[in-house]
Design a protein around this motif. Structure first.
Motif, PDB file in Angstrom:
ATOM      1  N   THR A 120       0.826  -1.211   0.000  1.00 23.56           N
ATOM      2  CA  THR A 120       0.000   0.000   0.000  1.00 23.56           C
ATOM      3  C   THR A 120       0.863   1.264   0.000  1.00 23.56           C
ATOM      4  O   THR A 120       0.671   2.173  -0.809  1.00 23.56           O
ATOM      5  CB  THR A 120      -0.909   0.026   1.249  1.00 23.56           C
ATOM      6  N   TRP A 121       1.836   1.313   0.910  1.00 19.28           N
ATOM      7  CA  TRP A 121       2.603   2.547   1.066  1.00 19.28           C
ATOM      8  C   TRP A 121       3.602   2.762  -0.056  1.00 19.28           C
ATOM      9  O   TRP A 121       3.835   3.896  -0.472  1.00 19.28           O
ATOM     10  CB  TRP A 121       3.273   2.588   2.444  1.00 19.28           C
ATOM     11  N   VAL A 122       4.159   1.682  -0.530  1.00 19.65           N
ATOM     12  CA  VAL A 122       5.066   1.839  -1.663  1.00 19.65           C
ATOM     13  C   VAL A 122       4.285   2.358  -2.875  1.00 19.65           C
ATOM     14  O   VAL A 122       4.727   3.242  -3.598  1.00 19.65           O
ATOM     15  CB  VAL A 122       5.767   0.500  -1.997  1.00 19.65           C
ATOM     16  N   TYR A 123       3.064   1.826  -3.029  1.00 22.57           N
ATOM     17  CA  TYR A 123       2.215   2.276  -4.132  1.00 22.57           C
ATOM     18  C   TYR A 123       1.948   3.777  -4.025  1.00 22.57           C
ATOM     19  O   TYR A 123       2.066   4.525  -4.997  1.00 22.57           O
ATOM     20  CB  TYR A 123       0.903   1.497  -4.118  1.00 22.57           C
ATOM     21  N   ARG A 124       1.610   4.233  -2.824  1.00 22.89           N
ATOM     22  CA  ARG A 124       1.345   5.669  -2.636  1.00 22.89           C
ATOM     23  C   ARG A 124       2.586   6.498  -2.935  1.00 22.89           C
ATOM     24  O   ARG A 124       2.511   7.561  -3.556  1.00 22.89           O
ATOM     25  CB  ARG A 124       0.869   5.933  -1.210  1.00 22.89           C
ATOM     26  N   LEU A 132      -3.886  13.826  -1.713  1.00 21.29           N
ATOM     27  CA  LEU A 132      -4.845  12.732  -1.925  1.00 21.29           C
ATOM     28  C   LEU A 132      -4.135  11.386  -2.057  1.00 21.29           C
ATOM     29  O   LEU A 132      -4.615  10.381  -1.536  1.00 21.29           O
ATOM     30  CB  LEU A 132      -5.697  13.007  -3.174  1.00 21.29           C
ATOM     31  N   SER A 133      -2.980  11.374  -2.732  1.00 20.33           N
ATOM     32  CA  SER A 133      -2.322  10.071  -2.851  1.00 20.33           C
ATOM     33  C   SER A 133      -1.672   9.661  -1.529  1.00 20.33           C
ATOM     34  O   SER A 133      -1.584   8.469  -1.235  1.00 20.33           O
ATOM     35  CB  SER A 133      -1.319  10.004  -4.006  1.00 20.33           C
ATOM     36  N   ALA A 134      -1.256  10.644  -0.738  1.00 19.57           N
ATOM     37  CA  ALA A 134      -0.653  10.301   0.553  1.00 19.57           C
ATOM     38  C   ALA A 134      -1.676   9.611   1.459  1.00 19.57           C
ATOM     39  O   ALA A 134      -1.343   8.673   2.179  1.00 19.57           O
ATOM     40  CB  ALA A 134      -0.107  11.547   1.222  1.00 19.57           C
ATOM     41  N   VAL A 135      -2.922  10.088   1.394  1.00 21.82           N
ATOM     42  CA  VAL A 135      -3.937   9.469   2.251  1.00 21.82           C
ATOM     43  C   VAL A 135      -4.644   8.310   1.543  1.00 21.82           C
ATOM     44  O   VAL A 135      -5.552   7.704   2.100  1.00 21.82           O
ATOM     45  CB  VAL A 135      -4.984  10.494   2.745  1.00 21.82           C
TER      46      VAL A 135
END
Lengths: 72, 651
Positions: free
Chosen positions: B287-291, B605-608
């Motif tokens: 999830t976080w790598v994707y963001r 928006l992408s961070a959250v």
């Protein structure tokens, strides 16, 4: 001495800005301006070492944007 | 200049994009219908869709990959190619990771789409800048390719314009460009000056008339004696000016390149933190790598960096189509803030010639003009000429004309005595006359001892002056006139035109002092423009914040000394340039605000986790395209007429 060179295949505006900054850092260059829209480099540099400086300019630009050619 | 609307490179890339797009859609739709991940069984199920998408990826992205590798070898890390590669390869890696760990197979399509959109955006940028360059290059069409040099033996040879010397004779055939400035030796024709001045009305030329390089000969052959060498001729000066215009960078451009310098590394840094810290805490790496990868996609500053110079370039190009040459983006930017206009009176606000301004009493106008013309028709004095010109008809001859210095002219024929001159002439002949109170030179006319009427001769105010001053005043600019006329005349003219101020009784050398004084008293952000006809006012043009020379064609000194040149001797160009400057700056501001706002919004928006990589691609490429389209609006149509009744509108 001030001279103007045409640039070929200068495709990105940010690269133009990077090239400009890199050229300005070269010793002996008083002023340098890379125009993305105009596809030109205008450079004011020490006359006695101009060719030498231009060689350095070409080298630096090749590093920043290898696709772009300076027409000398 | 290539005639085709697409350059070869653009064409090649367009084909590549279309192929990749078709292939991508085919695979994408098949994937949705039959699910490619289900073709192979077991843990290697991901390999099949991976291979298909990899083909598309390589077709569309091989050059980006190659450049990224090459630039890293050169030590250029934060480069858009590199960022795109990290983002898309990262997405691929994530998809493989999901495949290997047995999760649902997805993400390959996204990686391809990101790169595909990126390339579409790049292509569009290249197309738009190329198109914009061409619109300026349209002006370069004035560059003559050859000159028909007449040799001593009478033969004609086509030579390069730069080989022609002063005093040589050249032939200009209909349809050809005038290659060098010169004087017509033989022939009459009409010249199209549109490319040079934006004036659509052709100009007639006859022997001894000047021809200016860059015009197109329309009707018949001209033999011209060359007066200036090519490097010195109008066409070279203008081309040099236009070519140099892009070198003068505006504050907005400098801001944006500086912004870009810090923006990319900061976003990349934040992306790294975004991947590592929450990843360590939650252990939900994918999830976080994707963001974080989405962050990298938005981190390219290209939309900003490209749209700002493009806007200025379009503004300068738009102005040049109307015969207004602006010497650099910085002047366009500064001119938008211009709020004090100082005008030289003669030749700028007025035509600089004499003309009959008033005839009184009006009911006798024809008679008065007729009599005055009889008396004055032989004289070379500008006042006499203006009267004869106004009368416009042949006068009867046979009068004996006697010139009385400092008084006027007495004309006699068979007992008919005409007096034509100033008040002293009337007084000396004992004629009671009605004094003309207007400002200018007054000519009284009497016949056989009786007063007939008077003519008021004044420097003619240009027909557009009042409107233009009106528009400038409506933009809350100060308009000040400098003149050598006395206080009374100056005041009168200033009132008539609607100027906010004037300085009278100035000697030519006082103009610089006056402008210095105005400059000393202005506020920091005030911008003072001086408008002159370029004759003898080079020092003032240089001293003022923005020097505007009017009727620049043919006056090298003015072109050199000024920052904005109106090729046509038409004041409306100033109001027009002001409107173009305003529109350009409005679009520049819009682009800066819009691009930064959208990018920041997408970052948040992408961070959250609300925005995915598709939206991030829009944040990069979509914003660039919109900003470019917006920039191209600058190059629209403008009306040349001043807009007076609608202050605050720039259309």
């Amino acid at each position: 001495m001030k001279k103007i060179f045409r640039l070929e295949d200068l495709d990105c505006a940010n690269c133009a800005a990077k090239m400009e900054r890199a050229i300005q850092k070269i010793g002996g260059v008083n002023e340098a301006n890379v125009s993305f829209m105009g596809q030109r480099l205008s450079i004011d540099a020490d006359e006695s070492r101009f060719e030498e400086i231009m060689d350095e300019v070409v080298r630096v630009c090749r590093k920043v944007e290898p696709d772009c050619k300076i027409i000398r | 200049m290539k005639r085709s609307s697409l350059s070869r490179k653009d064409k090649k890339n367009l084909v590549r994009i279309l192929i990749a797009l078709a292939l991508f859609l085919a695979i994408f739709i098949t994937d949705k219908v039959i699910v490619l991940g289900g073709v192979l069984e077991g843990p290697a199920a991901w390999v099949f869709p991976f291979c298909l998408y990899l083909v598309v990826y390589l077709i569309i992205g091989y050059d980006v990959l190659w450049r990224a590798v090459r630039n890293i070898l050169h030590g250029q890390v934060f480069d858009e190619n590199f960022l795109m590669c990290v983002a898309t390869l990262g997405a691929f890696a994530l998809a493989i990771y999901r495949g290997v760990t047995g999760q649902e197979i997805e993400g390959f399509d996204e990686a391809c789409a990101v790169l595909l959109f990126y390339q579409i955006g790049e292509w569009f940028q290249s197309y738009a800048t190329g198109k914009s360059r061409k619109s300026i290059a349209g002006l370069m069409d004035i560059r003559p390719d050859y000159a028909n040099l007449v040799k001593e033996d009478g033969s004609v040879e086509k030579v390069d314009p730069s080989e022609v010397k002063v005093g040589d004779t050249i032939l200009i055939n209909p349809g050809e460009k005038v290659p060098l400035d010169g004087v017509v030796a033989k022939g009459t024709s009409t010249l199209d000056t549109k490319a040079l001045t934006g004036e659509s009305l052709p100009r007639d030329v006859a022997p001894d008339g000047d021809v200016i390089s860059g015009c197109v000969n329309l009707t018949s052959q001209l033999t011209v004696r060359v007066e200036k060498e090519f490097y010195d001729s109008t066409v070279s000066k203008i081309l040099e000016l236009v070519e140099n215009a892009a070198d003068q960078k505006s504050k907005a451009e400098n801001f944006i390149t500086k912004f870009a310098k810090y923006y990319t590394p900061i976003v990349c840094g934040v992306a790294l933190l975004l991947a590592v810290i929450p990843g360590l805490i939650t252990m939900d790496w994918s999830t976080w790598v994707y963001r974080a990868l989405s962050f990298l996609v938005v981190s390219c500053p290209c939309a900003l960096v490209i749209s700002i110079p493009l806007s200025f370039f379009a503004g300068i190009g738009a102005a040049s189509r109307y015969g207004i040459l602006i010497k650099g983006s910085n002047y366009l930017e500064k001119f938008n803030q211009a709020n004090t206009f100082v005008f030289d009176k003669t030749g700028t606000l007025t035509k600089g010639n004499f003309a009959v301004a008033r005839i009184s009493p009006e009911e006798n106008a024809d008679d008065i003009l007729h009599l005055a013309a009889i008396a004055e028709h032989d004289s070379n004095h500008p006042i006499a000429k203006s009267i004869v010109a106004r009368y416009g008809k042949q006068t009867e001859s046979g009068y004996t004309l006697t010139n009385i210095a400092g008084r006027g002219i007495v004309a006699e024929k068979e007992g008919d005595v005409l007096l034509c001159g100033n008040g002293k002439l009337m007084a000396e002949h004992g004629i009671a006359y009605t004094e003309e109170a207007g400002v200018g030179t007054v000519v009284y006319v009497a016949r056989n001892g009786a007063f007939v009427g008077s003519l008021l001769i004044a420097d003619e105010i240009k027909p557009e002056t009042r409107k233009v001053i009106g528009e400038l005043n409506a933009m809350s600019c100060k308009t000040i006139m400098l003149t050598g006329d006395n206080e009374a005349i100056a005041k009168n003219v200033a009132q008539e035109i609607g100027l906010t101020g004037y300085k009278a009784s100035l000697l030519p050398q006082n103009k610089v002092e006056e402008v210095e004084k105005l400059l000393a008293h202005k506020k920091q952000k005030d911008v003072l423009c001086f408008v002159g006809d370029g004759i003898n006012d080079a020092p003032v043009l240089m001293r003022s914040d923005i020097g505007i020379a009017m009727g620049g064609v043919g006056s090298d000194a003015a072109i050199e000394a000024s920052d904005i040149v109106l090729m046509k001797d038409d004041l409306r160009g100033i109001a027009l340039a002001k409107r173009i400057a305003r529109k350009t700056m409005a679009i520049v501001t819009q682009n800066i605000v819009f691009s930064i706002a959208v990018k920041v919004a997408i970052l948040i928006l992408s961070a959250v986790g609300i925005a995915n990589m598709w939206l991030a691609v829009f944040g990069d490429v979509g914003v660039a395209v919109i900003a470019i389209l917006n920039a191209m609006r600058v190059n629209g149509k403008y009306t040349t007429d001043p807009i007076r009744d609608r202050p605050g509108t720039a259309r």
